[in-house]
Scaffold this motif. Structure first.
Motif, PDB file in Angstrom:
ATOM      1  N   GLY A  23      -0.366  -6.279  -1.950  1.00  7.15           N
ATOM      2  CA  GLY A  23      -1.515  -5.256  -2.178  1.00  7.15           C
ATOM      3  C   GLY A  23      -1.456  -3.883  -2.112  1.00  7.15           C
ATOM      4  N   ASP A  24       0.089  -3.303  -1.851  1.00  3.86           N
ATOM      5  CA  ASP A  24       0.988  -2.273  -1.971  1.00  3.86           C
ATOM      6  C   ASP A  24       0.479  -2.409  -3.984  1.00  3.86           C
ATOM      7  N   LEU A  25       1.638  -3.092  -3.967  1.00  4.29           N
ATOM      8  CA  LEU A  25       2.087  -2.753  -5.229  1.00  4.29           C
ATOM      9  C   LEU A  25       1.296  -2.257  -5.963  1.00  4.29           C
ATOM     10  N   ALA A  26       0.186  -2.356  -6.417  1.00  2.68           N
ATOM     11  CA  ALA A  26      -0.372  -1.609  -7.921  1.00  2.68           C
ATOM     12  C   ALA A  26      -0.723   0.268  -6.799  1.00  2.68           C
TER      13      ALA A  26
ATOM     14  N   ARG B 123       6.200   0.166  -9.599  1.00  3.50           N
ATOM     15  CA  ARG B 123       5.182  -1.589  -9.775  1.00  3.50           C
ATOM     16  C   ARG B 123       5.331  -2.039 -12.038  1.00  3.50           C
ATOM     17  N   ASP B 124       5.917  -0.783 -12.058  1.00  2.00           N
ATOM     18  CA  ASP B 124       5.870  -1.885 -13.490  1.00  2.00           C
ATOM     19  C   ASP B 124       7.773  -1.804 -14.419  1.00  2.00           C
TER      20      ASP B 124
ATOM     21  N   GLN C 296      10.678  -9.499  -8.032  1.00  6.21           N
ATOM     22  CA  GLN C 296      10.955  -9.749  -6.541  1.00  6.21           C
ATOM     23  C   GLN C 296      11.886  -9.625  -5.532  1.00  6.21           C
ATOM     24  N   ALA C 297      11.919  -7.347  -6.148  1.00  3.41           N
ATOM     25  CA  ALA C 297      12.955  -6.887  -5.643  1.00  3.41           C
ATOM     26  C   ALA C 297      12.518  -5.978  -4.617  1.00  3.41           C
ATOM     27  N   VAL C 298      11.259  -5.998  -4.740  1.00  4.10           N
ATOM     28  CA  VAL C 298       9.849  -4.965  -4.009  1.00  4.10           C
ATOM     29  C   VAL C 298       8.928  -5.596  -2.700  1.00  4.10           C
ATOM     30  N   VAL C 299       8.107  -6.239  -3.500  1.00  2.00           N
ATOM     31  CA  VAL C 299       7.095  -7.282  -3.191  1.00  2.00           C
ATOM     32  C   VAL C 299       7.737  -8.165  -1.754  1.00  2.00           C
ATOM     33  N   ALA C 300       7.475  -8.060  -0.842  1.00  6.48           N
ATOM     34  CA  ALA C 300       7.743  -9.752   0.109  1.00  6.48           C
ATOM     35  C   ALA C 300       6.745 -10.355   0.240  1.00  6.48           C
TER      36      ALA C 300
ATOM     37  N   ALA D 293       2.143 -11.045   1.618  1.00  2.59           N
ATOM     38  CA  ALA D 293       1.184 -10.436   2.820  1.00  2.59           C
ATOM     39  C   ALA D 293       1.299  -9.314   3.259  1.00  2.59           C
ATOM     40  N   GLU D 294       2.316  -9.620   4.201  1.00  2.00           N
ATOM     41  CA  GLU D 294       2.579  -9.016   5.453  1.00  2.00           C
ATOM     42  C   GLU D 294       3.623  -7.476   5.439  1.00  2.00           C
ATOM     43  N   GLY D 295       4.680  -7.667   4.317  1.00  2.00           N
ATOM     44  CA  GLY D 295       5.442  -6.774   3.441  1.00  2.00           C
ATOM     45  C   GLY D 295       7.341  -7.068   4.608  1.00  2.00           C
ATOM     46  N   LEU D 296       6.707  -8.209   6.108  1.00  2.00           N
ATOM     47  CA  LEU D 296       8.462  -8.255   6.589  1.00  2.00           C
ATOM     48  C   LEU D 296       8.486  -9.897   6.685  1.00  2.00           C
TER      49      LEU D 296
END
Length: 282
Positions: A194-197, A204-205, A210-214, A216-219
Motif C-alpha cells: 500500500g505504500d508503493l504509490a 516507484r517507476d 520485486q526488489a522493492v515491495v514485500a 501487505a505488511e512489508g516484512l
C-alpha cells in the motif's frame, strides 16, 4: 582547423538543467545537473566549478540534453550514468536490479567487524554487498543469491569487471540447502504494498518492483528468509537484515523468537535504525 561548434557555456547549461529539474520535483537538482554535465563533457565536477564560462561543445550538449530529458522524467541518475559507487568499488547498475544505497554499506561494515570465514548475501541484486565484502575480506568464502535471473546476470557482470568472479559464487534462490555460514546478510524487499504509490517516482517507476515491495505488511520476505537463515548458521553465526523505517522493533522480536541470544540495531547516518543484527550464543 575551425573551432569546434559550441552550445553555450557550463554556467548556462547547469542553470538551465537545475531549473528544469526543480520544476520536475527533483530534490537534488544542482547536484544532478553537475553529475550529468560532468558525464556529458568528460570533465569532473571540480573542473566544471572552476571554469563556469568554459564552452560546452555541441556533441557534449546533445549528450547532456538527452540525459536531462531522462532525469526530468525522474529516471534515477545512477541508471542514466550506468554506475554507482559502493564502499570501495564501482558497480554497473541498470533496471535489472535495485540501485545500491549508502545504508546498505552498514551490512558490509558488520562483515568487516565480525571477520567471518563464510558469508551468504541473500537478495544480492547488483552484487554490491557480496562484492564489497569480497573486496575487503580477501579470505572470506562468499555465496550470493537472488530470485531474479536478471539481477544475477548483472551481479556476475560486475564480478567479472571487478576481477572478483572467482571470489563469489552466485546462485539462484535465497538460502541454499544443507550449507552453513558464519554470517548471513540480507537486503530484501521491505516496502508495504500500500505504500508503493507514495514512493518517489525514481523508485516507484524505475526500480524493479520485486526488489522493492514485500507484501501487505512489508516484512513477508524478511520473515521467510529469517527462519531459513537461522537454520543455516554455524554455532556462533550471525544474521543481519536491512530494514525500513519503523521496522527494526518487529524484526528484532522476530530474531529473538527464532532463538538469537543477542539482538541489536544499527543506525544509518540519519539516525534511523536501519540494520538488525542477531547473533547466536557465544
Amino acid at each position: 582547423m575551425p573551432p569546434a561548434a559550441t552550445a553555450g557555456r557550463v554556467r548556462e547549461a547547469l542553470s538551465a538543467a537545475t531549473d528544469a529539474f526543480e520544476a520536475a520535483g527533483v530534490d537534488t537538482s544542482r547536484l544532478d545537473a553537475e553529475l550529468l554535465l560532468a558525464e556529458a563533457t568528460g570533465c569532473n565536477r571540480t573542473e566544471l566549478a572552476a571554469e563556469p564560462e568554459a564552452p560546452v561543445d555541441s556533441q557534449a550538449a546533445r549528450r547532456f540534453g538527452d540525459m536531462v530529458r531522462r532525469r526530468i522524467r525522474r529516471e534515477p541518475v545512477a541508471y542514466i550514468l550506468g554506475r554507482r559507487g559502493f564502499r570501495n568499488i564501482d558497480l554497473a547498475v541498470d533496471p535489472r536490479a535495485l540501485i545500491p544505497r549508502p545504508e546498505s554499506e552498514l551490512l558490509v561494515e558488520i562483515a568487516v567487524e565480525l571477520e567471518p570465514a563464510s558469508v551468504l548475501d541473500v537478495g544480492t541484486g547488483s552484487g554490491a554487498i557480496a562484492l564489497a565484502v569480497a573486496d575487503e575480506l580477501p579470505d572470506c568464502d562468499i555465496v550470493a543469491t537472488d530470485t531474479s535471473d536478471q539481477a544475477l546476470e548483472l551481479a556476475r557482470e560486475n564480478a567479472d569487471r571487478l576481477g572478483l568472479a572467482d571470489r563469489v559464487t552466485f546462485e539462484s534462490g535465497t538460502v541454499p540447502a544443507e550449507r552453513r555460514f558464519d554470517l548471513v546478510l540480507a537486503n530484501l524487499p521491505y516496502v508495504r504494498e500500500g505504500d508503493l504509490a507514495g514512493l518517489e517516482p525514481e523508485i516507484r517507476d524505475y526500480e524493479p518492483r520485486q526488489a522493492v515491495v514485500a507484501g501487505a505488511e512489508g516484512l513477508e520476505a524478511i520473515a521467510v528468509v529469517a527462519a531459513a537463515a537461522y537454520a543455516s548458521l554455524t554455532e556462533t553465526g550471525a544474521l543481519a537484515f536491512e530494514v525500513g523505517a519503523g521496522q527494526a522493533g518487529a524484526v528484532a522480536e522476530l530474531l529473538v523468537d527464532l532463538g538469537f541470544t543477542q539482538v541489536e540495531g544499527r543506525q544509518d547516518l540519519a539516525g534511523i535504525p536501519r540494520v538488525v543484527l542477531g547473533r547466536m550464543g557465544l
